[in-house]
Design a protein around this motif. Sequence first.
Motif, PDB file in Angstrom:
ATOM      1  N   TRP A  99      -5.361   5.927   6.046  1.00  0.00           N
ATOM      2  CA  TRP A  99      -4.340   6.230   7.048  1.00  0.00           C
ATOM      3  C   TRP A  99      -3.273   5.163   6.947  1.00  0.00           C
ATOM      4  CZ3 TRP A  99      -3.104  10.049  10.304  1.00  0.00           C
ATOM      5  CH2 TRP A  99      -2.324   9.768  11.436  1.00  0.00           C
ATOM      6  N   VAL A 100      -2.153   5.537   6.340  1.00  0.00           N
ATOM      7  CA  VAL A 100      -1.120   4.551   6.053  1.00  0.00           C
ATOM      8  C   VAL A 100       0.159   4.977   6.747  1.00  0.00           C
ATOM      9  CG1 VAL A 100       0.323   3.624   4.214  1.00  0.00           C
ATOM     10  CG2 VAL A 100      -2.118   3.944   3.833  1.00  0.00           C
ATOM     11  N   ASP A 101       0.731   4.073   7.524  1.00  0.00           N
ATOM     12  CA  ASP A 101       2.047   4.330   8.114  1.00  0.00           C
ATOM     13  C   ASP A 101       2.056   5.602   8.952  1.00  0.00           C
ATOM     14  OD1 ASP A 101       4.085   3.083   5.383  1.00  0.00           O
ATOM     15  OD2 ASP A 101       3.349   2.148   7.234  1.00  0.00           O
ATOM     16  N   GLY A 102       1.006   5.819   9.693  1.00  0.00           N
ATOM     17  CA  GLY A 102       1.019   6.948  10.610  1.00  0.00           C
ATOM     18  C   GLY A 102       0.784   8.296   9.965  1.00  0.00           C
ATOM     19  N   THR A 103       0.326   8.311   8.756  1.00  0.00           N
ATOM     20  CA  THR A 103      -0.011   9.589   8.144  1.00  0.00           C
ATOM     21  C   THR A 103      -1.044   9.345   7.048  1.00  0.00           C
ATOM     22  OG1 THR A 103       0.877  11.554   7.076  1.00  0.00           O
ATOM     23  CG2 THR A 103       1.861   9.470   6.483  1.00  0.00           C
ATOM     24  N   TRP A 104      -1.654  10.416   6.601  1.00  0.00           N
ATOM     25  CA  TRP A 104      -2.667  10.283   5.560  1.00  0.00           C
ATOM     26  C   TRP A 104      -1.993  10.119   4.203  1.00  0.00           C
ATOM     27  CZ3 TRP A 104      -7.341   9.268   7.138  1.00  0.00           C
ATOM     28  CH2 TRP A 104      -7.760   9.734   8.374  1.00  0.00           C
ATOM     29  N   ASP A 105      -2.444   9.122   3.473  1.00  0.00           N
ATOM     30  CA  ASP A 105      -1.896   8.880   2.141  1.00  0.00           C
ATOM     31  C   ASP A 105      -2.595   9.810   1.164  1.00  0.00           C
ATOM     32  OD1 ASP A 105      -0.742   7.914  -0.082  1.00  0.00           O
ATOM     33  OD2 ASP A 105      -1.756   5.966  -0.062  1.00  0.00           O
ATOM     34  N   LEU A 106      -1.888  10.865   0.769  1.00  0.00           N
ATOM     35  CA  LEU A 106      -2.546  11.908   0.004  1.00  0.00           C
ATOM     36  C   LEU A 106      -3.018  11.436  -1.363  1.00  0.00           C
ATOM     37  CD1 LEU A 106      -0.238  14.900   0.944  1.00  0.00           C
ATOM     38  CD2 LEU A 106      -2.531  14.423   1.737  1.00  0.00           C
ATOM     39  N   LYS A 107      -2.363  10.386  -1.847  1.00  0.00           N
ATOM     40  CA  LYS A 107      -2.766   9.927  -3.185  1.00  0.00           C
ATOM     41  C   LYS A 107      -4.209   9.429  -3.174  1.00  0.00           C
ATOM     42  CE  LYS A 107       1.209   7.529  -4.299  1.00  0.00           C
ATOM     43  NZ  LYS A 107       2.068   8.290  -3.412  1.00  0.00           N
ATOM     44  N   GLN A 108      -4.653   8.953  -2.019  1.00  0.00           N
ATOM     45  CA  GLN A 108      -6.013   8.413  -1.987  1.00  0.00           C
ATOM     46  C   GLN A 108      -7.061   9.502  -1.899  1.00  0.00           C
ATOM     47  OE1 GLN A 108      -6.840   5.038   0.369  1.00  0.00           O
ATOM     48  NE2 GLN A 108      -4.682   4.571   0.697  1.00  0.00           N
ATOM     49  N   PHE A 109      -6.600  10.745  -1.703  1.00  0.00           N
ATOM     50  CA  PHE A 109      -7.569  11.824  -1.591  1.00  0.00           C
ATOM     51  C   PHE A 109      -7.723  12.591  -2.889  1.00  0.00           C
ATOM     52  CE2 PHE A 109      -8.707  11.897   2.792  1.00  0.00           C
ATOM     53  CZ  PHE A 109      -7.654  11.292   3.446  1.00  0.00           C
ATOM     54  N   GLU A 110      -7.203  12.039  -3.984  1.00  0.00           N
ATOM     55  CA  GLU A 110      -7.199  12.845  -5.198  1.00  0.00           C
ATOM     56  C   GLU A 110      -8.547  12.858  -5.875  1.00  0.00           C
ATOM     57  OE1 GLU A 110      -4.026  12.143  -7.930  1.00  0.00           O
ATOM     58  OE2 GLU A 110      -2.548  12.560  -6.379  1.00  0.00           O
TER      59      GLU A 110
END
Lengths: 254, 466
Positions: A99-110
């Motif tokens: 959870w980065v900067d108030g939103t989910w960092d999609l790159k980490q979900f790859e």
Amino acid sequence: MSISMALFSPPISSSLQNPNLILPKISLSLLSTKRFSLLSRASSENGTSTPDSAAVSATTVEIPKPVEDVPVKPPVESSSDETDLPTTTTEIKFQDAKWVDGTWDLKQFEKQGKTDWDSVIVAEAKRRKWLEDNPETTTNDEPVLFDTSIIPWWAWMKRYHLPEAELLNGRAAMIGFFMAYFVDSLTGVGLVDQMGNFFCKTLLFVAVAGVLFIRKNEDLDKLKGLIEETTLYDKQWQAAWKEPESSSTVSSKK
Amino acid sequence: MATFALKSFTGLRHSSTDHTTLLSHAPSSLSRSQRRTSLKVTASRASPKLSNRNLRVAVIGGGPAGGAAAETLAQGGIETILIERKMDNCKPCGGAIPLCMVGEFNLPLDIIDRRVTKMKMISPSNIAVDIGRTLKEHEYIGMVRREVLDQYLRERAEKSGATVINGLFLKMDLPEDWDSPYVLHYTEYDGKTGATGQKKTMEVDAVIGADGANSRVAKSIGAGDYDYAIAFQERIRIPDDKMTYYEDLAEMYVGDDVSPDFYGWVFPKCDHVAVGTGTVTHKGDIKKFQLATRNRAKDKILGGKIIRVEAHPIPEHPRPRRLSKRVALVGDAAGYVTKCSGEGIYFAAKSGRMCAEAIVEGSQNGKKMIDESDLRKYLEKWDKTYLPTYRVLDVLQKVFYRSNPAREAFVEMCGDEYVQKMTFDSYLYKRVAPGSPLEDLKLAVNTIGSVFRANALRREIEKLNV
């Protein structure tokens, strides 16, 4: 499922290897989360606004990490006119590596080069659950910007709509087959001829509607309540017009 | 209808050539639909001309409804008495008025403390959406202090010829027949605060009940009860640097922690903010909800001082009977507060004005006695004009305030520009402008999508609970 179980359990890594302990661990994790939520609710119920200092011991896995804070003593709320609000901002917050900067960092979900939407959905559900149990202040420094519509529609379909559709279609098919057999055995009318009959078509319609709208036992009562609910407000407004005319003048009124 | 009028006409004490000419017209001229205000208006067929006096109407309650009603009555030539129990009353209120009220009621711009042009809607999971991008330069939501607004409207009524009395309405004797007066019992304070006041009575021909949610006039006529919400509010003075954030911004918090069926708010007032919440179904937990609201806004009201705590009931729907013979209810006393947003000031003032207009019209500027049919015209006009608005807001509340997933979907929807435009148009101007059908379709699809996603996440949360 097993991953989430491990995430919520206290860090007794040795017991992870023992499958017999999995069941009691579920109840343990239930207890710990319930205790946490009870504590947070209790602290908000008493008059002071002490930040919740009961912290679950931080685990080594990356999950919503409660941050242990120094409990701040708020000024005593006097019964006089002016009461001071706490002046410090330390608080248990939702934190997660993804959870980065108030939103989910999609790159980490790859996973294998493509975003694993299922895990994004699960992560967001966990965040919402956390916030429901421990409501947090909003702040202008770290606004929450996540919008669920960035998850593509087919991910939602695959995860939620399709399994349920499969279930309902299965039910409808079973009911349909059995009813067709039953009617055939009673009346001798075959399936093709049944389709031409008005009564059978009505039965079919009722069966489909029933499968769609009544999925659990509670749905029956819910539907009845729904009809009442939709017309209540109108009835309250029309009440002024339903009163018997009470005027004493001799005149016809609308 | 004509024969009825003729029969009762023979029983009248005063006859005039006016009446005979009126009745010799075709009966169709007596029908309401053909009433024209510019020509000689046929009032209720049976009422007589009042000899040597004007119609006397008492307005109980000096808030927006009472003030607007008294002004319109006085301007229409009717002898008006306004009875208000506390001239400097700071009614606990959100204090938001739509733009159209400024124009329709000719409010001077200096009674508006702040112009709110931005709003923030915050969902249960703290997703914040900014609303207000679609507002034009001259559009805003006005924040007023109730004591200032009420006083201004009362003064205007007084200038138009109404008599303003500082007194507490106690009860009312209902008349025996159709032209006997109502006898009002009230305690007159004569401007002295704390004194016990003098018990007095007054005879009037008609009464407008504008005395708010706990209306005594409503009790006197047996108007029936309504469901009400409790709105609880704390006025908090926050440090200047935090106040700049709320310069022209209001916030709305939704969530089960804040309220199970309403919303929590932070509204900027003249030099402080009002933080509050409300509920219908869980009134006993209101303090808990207030703490939760303060907690959600904690960072932004840090270091603030609570200067005042107040609470008030808000009606949820109209009373079963909004009028009885020559007594009509307006404003909060009638229950004209919208669902979903809880807006009441504009509707109070407008209903006061509409009721007064119906009385002025029905009595031909105070020359004739009125009866219930004249007041029914006010009810008809009100229902016809505003019932769609009330219905839409009721549907919105039922759909979007029921559960946390619904609230999440609601906040998501509010991020859409089309939704913002439609919402503000209907709120600021009280008209439902037809949008483009294509946009409506897109909106419908998006709404279904948002609700589906929010409910799906709720199912996921439930799976995690297991």
